[in-house]
Design an enzyme around this catalytic site. Structure first.
Site, PDB file in Angstrom:
ATOM      1  N   GLN A 113       0.860  -9.079  -6.425  1.00 16.39           N
ATOM      2  CA  GLN A 113       0.411 -10.467  -6.612  1.00 16.39           C
ATOM      3  C   GLN A 113       1.290 -11.238  -7.592  1.00 16.39           C
ATOM      4  O   GLN A 113       1.274 -12.464  -7.612  1.00 16.39           O
ATOM      5  CB  GLN A 113      -1.039 -10.491  -7.125  1.00 16.39           C
ATOM      6  CG  GLN A 113      -2.054  -9.932  -6.149  1.00 16.39           C
ATOM      7  CD  GLN A 113      -2.298 -10.843  -4.958  1.00 16.39           C
ATOM      8  OE1 GLN A 113      -2.063 -12.049  -5.004  1.00 16.39           O
ATOM      9  NE2 GLN A 113      -2.785 -10.288  -3.869  1.00 16.39           N
ATOM     10  N   THR A 118       0.833  -1.208   0.000  1.00 11.77           N
ATOM     11  CA  THR A 118       0.000   0.000   0.000  1.00 11.77           C
ATOM     12  C   THR A 118       0.865   1.254   0.000  1.00 11.77           C
ATOM     13  O   THR A 118       0.640   2.176  -0.786  1.00 11.77           O
ATOM     14  CB  THR A 118      -0.940  -0.013   1.235  1.00 11.77           C
ATOM     15  OG1 THR A 118      -1.762  -1.185   1.144  1.00 11.77           O
ATOM     16  CG2 THR A 118      -1.800   1.224   1.286  1.00 11.77           C
ATOM     17  N   ASN A 143      -5.461  -9.212  -8.192  1.00  8.74           N
ATOM     18  CA  ASN A 143      -5.565  -9.965  -6.938  1.00  8.74           C
ATOM     19  C   ASN A 143      -6.848 -10.782  -6.836  1.00  8.74           C
ATOM     20  O   ASN A 143      -6.899 -11.767  -6.119  1.00  8.74           O
ATOM     21  CB  ASN A 143      -5.458  -9.019  -5.746  1.00  8.74           C
ATOM     22  CG  ASN A 143      -6.279  -7.768  -5.902  1.00  8.74           C
ATOM     23  OD1 ASN A 143      -6.132  -7.023  -6.861  1.00  8.74           O
ATOM     24  ND2 ASN A 143      -7.163  -7.534  -4.963  1.00  8.74           N
ATOM     25  N   CYS A 199     -17.917  -6.326   2.472  1.00  7.05           N
ATOM     26  CA  CYS A 199     -19.013  -5.821   3.279  1.00  7.05           C
ATOM     27  C   CYS A 199     -18.721  -4.365   3.648  1.00  7.05           C
ATOM     28  O   CYS A 199     -18.039  -4.080   4.613  1.00  7.05           O
ATOM     29  CB  CYS A 199     -19.156  -6.663   4.536  1.00  7.05           C
ATOM     30  SG  CYS A 199     -20.720  -6.394   5.348  1.00  7.05           S
ATOM     31  N   THR A 252      13.306   4.731  10.735  1.00  7.96           N
ATOM     32  CA  THR A 252      14.234   3.628  11.013  1.00  7.96           C
ATOM     33  C   THR A 252      13.760   2.374  10.294  1.00  7.96           C
ATOM     34  O   THR A 252      12.577   2.020  10.364  1.00  7.96           O
ATOM     35  CB  THR A 252      14.310   3.390  12.539  1.00  7.96           C
ATOM     36  OG1 THR A 252      14.786   4.589  13.139  1.00  7.96           O
ATOM     37  CG2 THR A 252      15.241   2.231  12.882  1.00  7.96           C
ATOM     38  N   SER A 282       5.234  -6.719  -2.084  1.00  7.34           N
ATOM     39  CA  SER A 282       4.909  -6.818  -0.663  1.00  7.34           C
ATOM     40  C   SER A 282       5.438  -8.127  -0.079  1.00  7.34           C
ATOM     41  O   SER A 282       5.335  -9.181  -0.720  1.00  7.34           O
ATOM     42  CB  SER A 282       3.383  -6.744  -0.524  1.00  7.34           C
ATOM     43  OG  SER A 282       3.003  -6.960   0.809  1.00  7.34           O
ATOM     44  N   GLY A 283       5.955  -8.056   1.152  1.00  6.25           N
ATOM     45  CA  GLY A 283       6.539  -9.241   1.780  1.00  6.25           C
ATOM     46  C   GLY A 283       5.560 -10.364   2.054  1.00  6.25           C
ATOM     47  O   GLY A 283       5.843 -11.543   1.807  1.00  6.25           O
ATOM     48  N   HIS A 284       4.353 -10.001   2.549  1.00  8.99           N
ATOM     49  CA  HIS A 284       3.472 -11.057   3.065  1.00  8.99           C
ATOM     50  C   HIS A 284       2.742 -11.856   1.992  1.00  8.99           C
ATOM     51  O   HIS A 284       2.036 -12.808   2.331  1.00  8.99           O
ATOM     52  CB  HIS A 284       2.507 -10.492   4.112  1.00  8.99           C
ATOM     53  CG  HIS A 284       1.405  -9.622   3.591  1.00  8.99           C
ATOM     54  ND1 HIS A 284       0.103 -10.034   3.606  1.00  8.99           N
ATOM     55  CD2 HIS A 284       1.411  -8.373   3.072  1.00  8.99           C
ATOM     56  CE1 HIS A 284      -0.650  -9.051   3.123  1.00  8.99           C
ATOM     57  NE2 HIS A 284       0.120  -8.039   2.792  1.00  8.99           N
TER      58      HIS A 284
HETATM   59  N1  PLP Z   1      -1.808  -4.331  -4.381  1.00  9.56           N
HETATM   60  C1  PLP Z   1      -2.353  -5.536  -4.584  1.00  9.56           C
HETATM   61  C2  PLP Z   1      -2.614  -6.009  -5.983  1.00  9.56           C
HETATM   62  C3  PLP Z   1      -2.677  -6.356  -3.503  1.00  9.56           C
HETATM   63  O1  PLP Z   1      -3.230  -7.554  -3.700  1.00  9.56           O
HETATM   64  C4  PLP Z   1      -2.411  -5.878  -2.188  1.00  9.56           C
HETATM   65  C5  PLP Z   1      -2.800  -6.675  -1.001  1.00  9.56           C
HETATM   66  O2  PLP Z   1      -3.815  -7.338  -0.992  1.00  9.56           O
HETATM   67  C6  PLP Z   1      -1.825  -4.611  -2.033  1.00  9.56           C
HETATM   68  C7  PLP Z   1      -1.534  -3.878  -3.152  1.00  9.56           C
HETATM   69  C8  PLP Z   1      -1.508  -4.064  -0.680  1.00  9.56           C
HETATM   70  O3  PLP Z   1      -0.343  -4.653  -0.137  1.00  9.56           O
HETATM   71  P1  PLP Z   1      -0.074  -4.589   1.448  1.00  9.56           P
HETATM   72  O4  PLP Z   1      -1.029  -5.538   2.079  1.00  9.56           O
HETATM   73  O5  PLP Z   1       1.370  -5.041   1.593  1.00  9.56           O
HETATM   74  O6  PLP Z   1      -0.255  -3.189   1.878  1.00  9.56           O
END
Ligand code: PLP
Length: 386
Positions: A179, A72, A151, A324, A237, A199-201
């Site tokens: 993604q 994000t 996504n 929702c 940091t 993104s890491g997760h």
């Molecule tokens: N962009 C896309 C296409 C995503 O699928 C996501 C997370 O679902 C994000 C951005 C946001 O990433 P983060 O959760 O690391 O903020």
């Protein structure tokens, strides 16, 4: 009860190798990378090594990697940073109707600052037409932002073609590859990408850490002000445990990419063909140009939320195309942009597969879902009216 996680597009389980390096940087190597003493220096070395690992995954140079708090923030930095730094050149950006809200809501915020935004349509499969991108470019266009893969429906965009057009027209090209990275090959040079978010997760790394790749020479302003961290582009940091975790996840993703893709595609295609054998089920997204782990279907005459709850009771975690919002179930903006009718969009389900899933997981879904659909349809007035 058996528990099956099929929501890997929402987030992934951290790999043990990742958790292990993170632990070291939480309890042993906990220095601040800006400190000059040995604790600081060892943290600095770890951060710079991580920059190299992430760069290698996308074909970038280490100095072009800026660590952020996630996808994000990377998306916000790309759009706001480029828009604000290039005001003298123009005030128009191009994006699409199917972007993640991290892009769409940022673009809307920029519109309030006076920026003009074009939201490109997509076809029935969720594909953007590169020629439409070309036609939308004006003298005032400074940035094109098109996601690498969606996504929700998993459609993989023709980003190389769009990159070629952007380069030819002298417009910056950003792609939200949150993604895509780790699931399909991406190379910032071959694909002519100037800015890329990851993104890491989503790649078996930790939450709260991400990256914006910024091609050398790109004019961009910071959005977070403070110290001189990250080459003056992102103050604060560094999240060292997060960064080393992301680095390990990126390294493994690069080494295992081919094998990972083949494995997920096998599971995906098994799940898709099983789901399509249920009556009145359709596949959403592109049949071929889709992420290896993405399955998105609409089940007619049934609410996606109702299926989700029933699946959850059976231990299966999936996701639906409705969010929702303020008490009303709004169908996904992505499905609607693809021209899918409201009632069909309401019956959508997304299963996103990951490396910890097995064929048994897929078979279990295929065992329990038909009964759930049959039961819900038996209560549906729409199904009765068929
Ligand atoms: N962009 C896309 C296409 C995503 O699928 C996501 C997370 O679902 C994000 C951005 C946001 O990433 P983060 O959760 O690391 O903020």
């Amino acid at each position: 009860m058996r528990k099956i996680y099929l929501d890997n597009a929402a987030t992934t389980r951290v790999r043990p190798e990742v958790a292990e390096v993170m632990m070291t940087h939480l309890v042993e190597k906990y220095g601040n990378p800006s400190s000059v003493h040995s604790f600081g220096r060892e943290a600095r070395v770890a951060v710079e090594e991580a920059r190299g690992q992430v760069a290698a995954l996308i074909g970038a140079k280490p100095e072009e990697i800026i660590f952020t708090s996630g996808g994000t923030e990377a998306d916000n930095l790309a759009l706001k940073g480029v828009a604000r730094a290039n005001r003298s050149k123009g005030n128009h950006i191009i994006t699409t109707r199917i972007e993640h809200h991290a892009i769409l809501h940022t673009a809307e915020a920029l519109e309030k600052e006076g920026l003009e935004v074009t939201y490109l349509p997509v076809d029935q499969y969720g594909l953007v037409d590169p020629e439409e991108v070309r036609r939308s470019i004006k003298a005032s266009t400074i940035l094109i932002s098109v996601m690498a893969a969606n996504n929700e429906v998993g459609t993989v965009q023709p980003i190389r073609e769009i990159g070629v057009i952007a380069r030819e027209k002298g417009v910056y090209f950003h792609t939200d590859a949150v993604q895509a990275v780790g699931n399909i090959p991406i190379d910032v040079n071959a694909d002519h990408i100037d800015l890329l978010s990851l993104s890491g997760h989503k790649i078996y790394g930790p939450k709260g850490v991400g990256v914006l790749y910024i091609r050398r020479g790109t004019r961009i302003q910071p959005i977070v002000h403070g110290g001189a961290h990250e080459r003056n582009k992102r103050a604060g940091t560094e999240n060292v445990p997060g960064i080393v975790g992301l680095s390990k996840a990126a390294e493994l993703a690069r080494i295992e990419l081919k094998e990972h893709m083949d494995y997920l595609k096998g599971l995906r295609d098994r799940l898709i063909s099983g789901l399509l054998s249920i009556e009145d089920v359709q596949l959403n997204g592109h049949p071929e140009r889709r992420l290896p782990g993405n399955v998105n279907v609409s089940v007619r005459y049934v609410e996606g939320e109702a299926m989700l709850l029933s699946l959850d009771l059976k231990g299966i975690a999936a996701s639906s195309g409705s969010a929702c919002t303020s008490g009303s179930l709004e169908p996904s903006h992505v499905l609607l942009a693809m021209g899918i009718p409201h009632e069909v969009a309401h019956g959508s389900l997304r299963f996103s597969l990951g490396k910890f899933n097995t064929q048994e997981d897929v078979d279990y879904v295929l065992e329990v879902l038909p009964e759930i659909v049959q039961r819900l349809r038996s209560m549906s007035p729409f199904a009765a009216a068929r």
